[in-house]
Design an enzyme around this catalytic site. Sequence first.
Site, short mmCIF file in Angstrom:
data_model
loop_
_atom_site.label_atom_id
_atom_site.label_comp_id
_atom_site.label_asym_id
_atom_site.label_seq_id
_atom_site.Cartn_x
_atom_site.Cartn_y
_atom_site.Cartn_z
N ARG A 172 105.42 93.30 1.21
CA ARG A 172 104.58 93.09 2.38
C ARG A 172 103.63 94.28 2.47
NH1 ARG A 172 109.96 92.08 4.01
NH2 ARG A 172 110.36 89.92 4.67
N LYS B 239 112.02 94.46 6.75
CA LYS B 239 112.21 94.10 8.14
C LYS B 239 113.59 94.50 8.62
CE LYS B 239 109.00 90.21 8.53
NZ LYS B 239 108.85 88.78 8.88
N HIS C 198 99.00 89.15 2.06
CA HIS C 198 100.27 88.45 2.10
C HIS C 198 100.31 87.30 1.11
CE1 HIS C 198 104.12 88.37 4.11
NE2 HIS C 198 104.06 87.05 4.18
N ARG D 231 101.76 88.38 -2.10
CA ARG D 231 103.23 88.36 -2.09
C ARG D 231 103.74 86.95 -2.37
NH1 ARG D 231 108.13 90.39 0.40
NH2 ARG D 231 109.01 88.91 1.90
N HIS E 103 114.38 88.65 1.62
CA HIS E 103 114.68 87.58 2.57
C HIS E 103 116.16 87.62 2.94
CE1 HIS E 103 111.06 84.91 1.18
NE2 HIS E 103 110.72 85.83 2.06
N TYR F 277 109.43 78.26 -1.75
CA TYR F 277 108.61 78.43 -2.95
C TYR F 277 108.89 77.35 -3.99
CZ TYR F 277 107.33 82.83 -0.89
OH TYR F 277 106.86 83.77 -0.03
#
Length: 309
Positions: A165, A187, A255, A258, A281, A290
């Site tokens: 990110r 995150k 983004h 990514r 994730h 994806y």
Amino acid sequence: MTDSAFATDDFVRSQIDAWLRDLGSVRRLAPKTLEAYGRDLGQFMAFLSGHMGGPVSLAALKELRGADIRAFMAQRRSESLGSRSLARVLSALKSFFSFLEREGTLATEALNVIRTPKVPHSLPKALTVVEAKRTIDATNELEDRPWVAARDMAVISLCYGAGLRISEALALTRADLETDTLRVTGKGGKVRMVPLIAAVRQTIDTYLELAPFKLGADDNLFRGVRGGVLSPRLIQLRMAQLRSALGLPPSATPHALRHSFATHLLGKGGDLRAIQELLGHASLSTTQIYTAVDTERLLESYTNAHPRG
């Protein structure tokens, strides 16, 4: 939490504060998610207070019914709140009442009868391999200052070559940079190790050779022209210049690089769980989107190339 500050009594307010502390320190929610959850719950408490004509108490929460929550959700939808935001609102309410139940403060069945709003799945828009390579290579052509060009190329390379990110790339320090791996803080403060391929490592080394600043081990790697921490806005503007110069679609953002990283790995047979780890994730279901992107691209190629397409 300004909405709930006057909408609840002291005890409920203390429970809200304890819940937010738990989300931040124990569950380690991202600051923006934490802020959104607090705002959502505050608006709910303000809604209940308006119906009751006074501050919300624990006794009032014990009397909570599914109809009360539906009325609140209907009001939020009437204010043009989309399904994705409504789903987050419901998630915040469930999180708070689950916290109260874990603490032995309150148990309620009211939320069990509320269905989560259907959220439309929007597929990430990846660049093609050729577009991604052109985006990186063209960075030098848009900047006269060699060290700034090298800096921007390194950041953009990290988004595509390591799947970072933009916030993760700009948070890197010298200490995070090892010979063939990166220590990335994602995150919620979660740390992961990401392999650093030679091409990306070379862009970083070139930047460090040209950068006019002395960087300590704990200093942010990427700096602005005045020496401060590089703003993501500058990389976004650079991508806007690249879109214009290369004729790329508006979806070509940092983004999107990514997304392209994940899509291209999957297209080359990459393992889904390995890609999950690389992207940071928390859930495999997030990464599974994806597979749809790759299938969509495959079908498009098939339709264009097949004689009966």
